[in-house]
Structure formats: C-alpha cells, structure tokens
Design a protein around this motif. Structure first.
Motif, short mmCIF file in Angstrom:
data_model
loop_
_atom_site.label_atom_id
_atom_site.label_comp_id
_atom_site.label_asym_id
_atom_site.label_seq_id
_atom_site.Cartn_x
_atom_site.Cartn_y
_atom_site.Cartn_z
N ILE A 1 0.85 -1.21 0.00
CA ILE A 1 0.00 0.00 0.00
C ILE A 1 0.88 1.26 0.00
N LYS A 2 1.91 1.23 0.86
CA LYS A 2 2.82 2.39 0.93
C LYS A 2 3.45 2.65 -0.43
N PHE A 3 3.84 1.57 -1.12
CA PHE A 3 4.50 1.74 -2.42
C PHE A 3 3.52 2.30 -3.45
N ILE A 4 2.28 1.81 -3.42
CA ILE A 4 1.28 2.30 -4.37
C ILE A 4 1.05 3.81 -4.16
N GLU A 5 0.92 4.20 -2.89
CA GLU A 5 0.75 5.63 -2.59
C GLU A 5 1.97 6.43 -3.05
N PHE A 6 3.14 5.86 -2.79
CA PHE A 6 4.40 6.54 -3.11
C PHE A 6 4.53 6.80 -4.60
N ILE A 7 4.34 5.76 -5.40
CA ILE A 7 4.62 5.90 -6.83
C ILE A 7 3.50 6.65 -7.55
N SER A 8 2.36 6.84 -6.85
CA SER A 8 1.25 7.57 -7.47
C SER A 8 1.28 9.06 -7.17
N GLU A 9 2.19 9.51 -6.29
CA GLU A 9 2.33 10.96 -6.06
C GLU A 9 2.77 11.62 -7.37
N PRO A 10 2.18 12.77 -7.69
CA PRO A 10 2.45 13.38 -9.00
C PRO A 10 3.94 13.45 -9.34
N GLU A 11 4.75 13.85 -8.36
CA GLU A 11 6.18 14.00 -8.62
C GLU A 11 6.82 12.67 -9.02
N ASN A 12 6.50 11.61 -8.24
CA ASN A 12 7.07 10.30 -8.52
C ASN A 12 6.48 9.68 -9.78
N ALA A 13 5.18 9.89 -9.99
CA ALA A 13 4.54 9.36 -11.19
C ALA A 13 5.20 9.95 -12.43
N THR A 14 5.58 11.23 -12.35
CA THR A 14 6.26 11.89 -13.47
C THR A 14 7.62 11.26 -13.71
N GLU A 15 8.35 11.04 -12.60
CA GLU A 15 9.67 10.42 -12.74
C GLU A 15 9.56 9.01 -13.32
N GLN A 16 8.52 8.29 -12.85
CA GLN A 16 8.29 6.93 -13.36
C GLN A 16 8.01 6.97 -14.86
N MET A 17 7.18 7.92 -15.30
CA MET A 17 6.88 8.00 -16.73
C MET A 17 8.12 8.36 -17.53
N ASN A 18 8.93 9.26 -16.99
CA ASN A 18 10.16 9.65 -17.69
C ASN A 18 11.12 8.47 -17.82
N PHE A 19 11.05 7.53 -16.86
CA PHE A 19 11.90 6.35 -16.95
C PHE A 19 11.32 5.33 -17.92
N TYR A 20 10.02 5.03 -17.78
CA TYR A 20 9.41 3.90 -18.49
C TYR A 20 9.07 4.26 -19.93
N ALA A 21 8.84 5.53 -20.19
CA ALA A 21 8.55 6.03 -21.54
C ALA A 21 7.20 5.56 -22.07
N HIS A 22 6.33 5.06 -21.17
CA HIS A 22 4.95 4.81 -21.55
C HIS A 22 4.09 5.89 -20.89
N SER A 23 2.89 6.09 -21.41
CA SER A 23 2.03 7.13 -20.85
C SER A 23 1.65 6.83 -19.41
N SER A 24 1.38 7.87 -18.65
CA SER A 24 0.98 7.69 -17.26
C SER A 24 -0.49 8.07 -17.11
N PRO A 25 -1.27 7.26 -16.39
CA PRO A 25 -2.68 7.58 -16.15
C PRO A 25 -2.86 8.45 -14.92
N MET A 26 -1.77 8.97 -14.35
CA MET A 26 -1.85 9.73 -13.11
C MET A 26 -1.73 11.24 -13.39
N THR A 27 -2.07 12.03 -12.38
CA THR A 27 -1.83 13.46 -12.45
C THR A 27 -0.32 13.67 -12.38
N LEU A 28 0.23 14.45 -13.31
CA LEU A 28 1.68 14.61 -13.37
C LEU A 28 2.07 16.05 -13.07
N VAL A 29 3.37 16.25 -12.84
CA VAL A 29 3.92 17.60 -12.75
C VAL A 29 4.28 17.98 -14.19
N GLU A 30 3.37 18.69 -14.85
CA GLU A 30 3.47 18.87 -16.30
C GLU A 30 4.83 19.38 -16.76
#
Lengths: 308, 339
Positions: free
Chosen positions: B268-297
C-alpha cells in the motif's frame, strides 16, 4: 513406497537387525527421499493434472476427465464437428526428428573427438577434457545469444563467406540449420564425455590383436572398438536425445519460433492457452515416449552386451 | 576510507533489511518497468528492502498467481488479465478507491470495465502495441496494418511477430474488422488464413531481444510496444511506430496485491508513493509509456512534441477479457499457424 517395508522387518522377528540398526536403510534414505520428492511427486502431480478438468481461465479442478488425452488426436474443426487433427502429432514427430538429428550429429563429431582425446598423454587429456566442459561454465542462454551473433546478419560467419562472394546482408538465422547448430553445440559435451570414458577404458592390446588377426581398420572399428564402447555411446545418446526432446530455447531463438516443438507447445498450454490439463497431458505423452526410448535402448545395449 | 564506510553500511543495510520481515516488499512487475531511482528512494524513505522480479508476459504472471503462494506483494497485470484475477479471486480488494492515489488518477481512467469499483487496482502505465519499422530499411507507407500482414517489397522476409498470440492476433482482428474475443469460428478462420498467408514473409516469431534484432537489420519491422520504440528512438535508433488507420492495440497496467501477500502494508505504501504526481512523473520519464496519473506537467520529458507515438490520433482498441471459448479459438489459430 514398498521399499520401507523391505528395509523395516516386523519387530516380532528378533533375529533380524532392528530398523535403527539397519544401515543400508538409513544409508539409502537420502536417495529415497530425493527420488521421492524430486522425481516421483512431481510426476504424480503432472499425471494427476493431466486427467483433471481445466479451469475457466487456466488452473484446474480435481474432476476426473480424459478430454486432454482425446484432444491430442481429436478436436473440433473450424466447421464445428469433431475431426481427427494431426497437428499435435506433427509437432511430436518434428520434435523427435530434431532430437534424433541432434543426437546423430553429436555422435558423428563426438566419437573421433573422444578417441583423439583418449589417446593423448595424461596431462594433455586433462586439459582437453577441461576445454570440452568449458562452455558449461557460461549460462546456456548466453551461449545461444553468442550463436545468434555469429550466424546473424553482419556476424563473423556471413562476413567471412561474403568475402567469397556471398551477397551482403546474408543471415543464417531463423531456420533449421541455425536450430541444429545451437542444439549440437549445446549438447556436444554430454556426448563427448561418456564416449571418452568408455574409449579410455578400451584395452589397446585388443586393437593390436585385431590387427594381428588380419582385421583391416574398418573391421577393427566395427568388430572391436564400437562394441566395446557401445555403453558409452548409448549413455551419450540418451543424455543428448532426452533433453533435446524438451528443447525450447534453441528452436525459439535460433529457429525463429516458426514451427512449434513439444516444449513450446506445453509452454503455450500453460500460458496463453490456459489449458493446464492439456499441457500436462502433452508432457505425460512426451515422458511416455522417453520411457519407451530408454527401454528400447537399454534392451539393445543389453543384447549387444551379450554378443560382446 | 569512504569506500569502506559505504561498504560497511551497505552490508549493515542488507542485514537490517533481512532481519526485519516487515521491512520487505516483493515486486513482480513487467521487466525493467519501475524506475530503479524511485525504488531506491522508496527503500530509503520507508526503510524497506525492495526485491524486484520481472516478467515478460501477462500469461507468466497469471500462471504464477494461479499456481499459488507466490510470495509477491505487488504485481502489474494489464486490463484483460486484471479482470480474470478479480474473477478468479487471485488478488485482494485493498480499497484502492479510498487511497490518496485514487484521487491522482486521471478521471478518464477511473472505474473502467476491468475494475468498475476501482477497489482492486491503481493504474500505473498505459500504451499501445503496433508494428515498428526500421526506417533505414523500409521507407514505404505505414498507414495500414495491411503493410504488415500482407507485405510487399522490402518487408517480405523481414517481418518479426511476437512469440505469443495476445497482441498480434488482436492486431490481425483489427485489420480484418473481426471483433476482439470473437466466438465465431468462421471469423477466426479468416484470422488464421491471414496469418498463414503472412507466414512465408515472417522471419521470426519472438518477444525477446526485439531492439537489437530490429536495430541490426535482421528484420525490418517488429511488432512492439510504443514506449520501447520511443526509448530506442530517442537514443538514436532509426525506428518509427506505424500509426495504422485500423487502430492500435491498447493496454493499461495496474498495481494489484495478490492474495496472501506477506507485506500488504508496504505494498500500500508503495502504491501511494509511486502515485504521487512527482514520482509518477519520474516513473513516466523512466518507463517512456504514458501515465494515467496526475503529473507535474513541466517535468514531463515525453511531451507530444518529443514523443508523438504516445499520443496516437488513430483509434486505440483495448484488449478484452475473452471467454474460454474465444480464448480456445485464439489458441487454435496460433497452434495451427505454428504447427
């Protein structure tokens, strides 16, 4: 297993050693435990799954059902009625041809190599045997990738042959030749080592005796060397043939996966096909063929042993 | 001296991680899909040792969960497998819609058919699959799946399919106008006929080592995923994802917690962590697939200008959960194709 009864005599016969004094029993216990858990239990589970009923999305329920075995031969056709479908038999046959070819080619290369090594001095022999086993030190998938580079477009072999007029951009990948190359390469040590062991034990004086009795070279090979090294050749053939039947990596990576082998067929049933009982049934069929093959070769080896 | 200090503390960290069972998290996710930097950050912030295992097909994940007691705390199935996992009782209802992460989901990805109540999953990435060409070897048209399934010229003998049917059969269905998960044998026979006719022009059916096979010129086109193509392209590979008018095969991966997960709270902690806009943005920048989360544009690397393949204008058809009858037809097509 009945063996525990064999090694556990009833207590009302005091002249027999007590069970905890029965050294052979305790000594062999690790073997029985290992055989039981690593061999028997998995096979029984696979056999049980093969007669279970498939679940909706993979998995299975414990309801007895022979549908999986029927499916190997009969399937619903595109028009809806049951018909004889040779597709799985074709995959089985292809697997056997590939395994047989691998064994044969390994044998043709391994016998001279083993003979050569066996005739060296002790030091050279050790180094050469070490070299034969050297590939085992590297992961199998890496070795297959190495072959992909060697045979692939722009790789060393095509480049070399291009300098003799082969059109540029040639690739030797994704065909039966590539598959066989990788298979033979992978399993060659398993053939060389047992053949070497039996050739090494061969009494050189027997070859000399054959020559003294006016046998020419070919007759010597046929009547003396081959019968005496037959046990090594048979065990080498088994060690190569049996794992070749289950090969997935080489046909997929080298052959391009264009034609299914039994290994990939089983994988498909447990994965995308979501039909575990059918996958288990094919695995059982494969195992039956292996057992038949082993009985057959053991029988032949025994007969040859009598003649020799 | 510094080195020794670091080494000692690294060992101490490992020992500490191993000593406390509650300080563990076992991820079973798409191979190389989660940013290692984020995992390190999470590990440090929450004092949790994270173990990552990768899979390369949804089938692998499903089979492993069905076999039971996997020991994994978090997995990322695609939508059509997520639905099966809910129906088969393989994953937990963790009240996903009560988490902060739920608030961060782009509303258009909430409460879809694969998890109507959004109790079992939080999405992490989405994208498409289609055929990618090596533009140095092929510069013909790429506007239709027909160029891939009924090839002419440069592509003949230079085509690579995937090694399992999931996406490629879907693409063949898009091309023929056969609905996904069709239970009509006559329609699926057409799919088989198309693939059989294509087979002589196919060099390889493989899902491994795609980037190097396509870059080396061993093949000129490969069925592939948008983000993988994008990552290779921005690193200089001459690749292009075909924007086919029949559409692309869509997928969306979500984070789920398998039944029997030993470290539920950390998941649960990890899901919350990686879904934070800042982290979700970093994750998208790494994975190069689209993110379904709110991002730091302003931090998003793969914008529409940089990465048009992530913003397709052709229709995207998401893979569906097939009935056993439909799934059997797909398997039959595939077996007959490769028999």
């Amino acid at each position: 297993m009945s063996d525990s009864a064999l090694h556990n005599p009833p207590l009302d016969r005091p002249h027999r050693p007590r069970p905890w004094h029965n050294l052979p029993f305790w000594g062999l216990l690790p073997t029985w435990v290992l055989m039981g858990f690593a061999l028997l239990v998995p096979v029984v589970i696979v056999a049980a799954v093969s007669v279970a009923t498939r679940g909706t999305h993979g998995g299975f329920t414990w309801d007895f059902n022979l549908a999986s075995y029927r499916q190997i031969l009969f399937n619903e056709g595109w028009t809806g009625e049951m018909e004889f479908t040779p597709q799985y038999l074709m995959i089985i046959a292809r697997t056997f041809v590939l395994a047989g070819a691998t064994t044969l080619i390994c044998l043709i290369f391994a016998v001279p190599v083993a003979y050569f090594i066996a005739r060296q001095t002790a030091g050279t022999k050790a180094v050469l045997i070490y070299l034969v086993t050297l590939p085992f030190w590297v992961s199998m998938i890496l070795r297959v990738y190495a072959w992909m580079i060697i045979l692939g477009r722009g790789g060393p072999l095509p480049r070399f042959l291009e300098s003799f007029g082969l059109p540029p951009g040639t690739s030797f990948m994704f065909n039966d030749f590539a598959t066989l190359t990788a298979m033979v390469y992978t399993y060659m040590p398993l053939m060389v080592l047992p053949v070497f062991a039996s050739i090494e034990k061969l009494d050189v004086t027997l070859i000399e005796a054959a020559h003294d009795l006016y046998a020419n070279r070919w007759t010597t090979v046929r009547k003396v060397i081959l019968p005496l090294t037959a046990p090594g050749i048979v065990s080498g053939a088994i060690l190569v043939f049996v794992p070749s039947l289950g090969a997935v990596l080489e046909p997929t990576l080298m052959g391009g996966g264009k034609q299914m082998m039994m290994g990939s067929l089983i994988q498909l049933q447990f994965g995308g096909g979501r039909n575990w009982p059918f996958g288990a049934a094919i695995a059982m069929t494969l195992m039956c063929f292996v057992v038949i093959f082993l009985i057959f070769t053991a029988h032949r080896a025994a007969r040859k042993g009598d003649v020799a | 001296m510094m080195k020794r200090y670091l080494a000692t503390s690294a060992i101490a960290l490992c020992v500490a991680g191993a000593a406390h069972a509650e300080g563990q998290l076992n991820l079973y996710v798409w191979a190389e899909s989660i940013s290692p930097d984020l995992i390190a950050k999470f590990s440090q912030e929450h004092d949790v040792q994270v173990n990552v295992d990768g899979y390369t097909s949804n089938e692998d994940l499903l089979t492993k969960l069905q076999a039971g007691s996997s020991g994994y705390d978090l997995a990322t199935p695609s939508q059509h497998f997520l639905r099966i996992m809910i129906d088969e009782g393989l994953i937990q209802n963790y009240g996903a819609n009560t988490l902060t992460a739920y608030e961060n989901i782009d509303p258009r990805w909430r409460n879809q058919w694969w998890d109507e109540s959004q109790e079992y999953s939080i999405p992490i990435a989405y994208g498409t699959a289609g055929f990618v060409v090596n533009t140095e070897l092929y510069n013909g048209p790429t506007d239709s799946l027909g160029h891939f399934f009924e090839p002419e010229g440069d592509l003949v003998g230079k085509i690579a399919m995937l090694s399992y049917p999931d996406e490629v059969v879907g693409a063949a269905q898009l091309y023929l106008g056969v609905p996904f998960c069709s239970e009509d044998p006559a329609e699926m026979k057409r799919v088989l006929d198309l693939l059989m006719a294509q087979k002589p022009a196919v060099a390889v059916y493989s899902s491994d080592n795609i980037a190097s096979r396509l870059a080396s010129g061993e093949v000129a086109t490969h069925f592939w995923w948008d983000g993988e193509e994008l990552k290779a392209r921005v690193n200089g590979a001459p690749f292009a994802l075909a924007m086919t008018k029949e559409g692309l095969v869509g997928w969306i991966d979500s984070m789920v917690i398998p039944v029997g997960a030993p470290n539920y709270d950390n998941a649960i902690k990890f899901i919350e962590f990686i879904s934070e806009p800042e982290n979700a943005t970093e994750q998208m920048n790494f994975y190069a697939h689209s993110s379904p989360m709110t991002l730091v544009e302003e931090n998003v690397v793969y914008t529409k200008e940089v990465a048009p393949e992530l913003y397709p204008e052709v229709p995207v058809e998401f893979s569906r959960t097939c009935s056993p009858a439909a799934q059997d037809l797909v398997t039959r097509v595939w077996t007959q194709l490769l028999q």
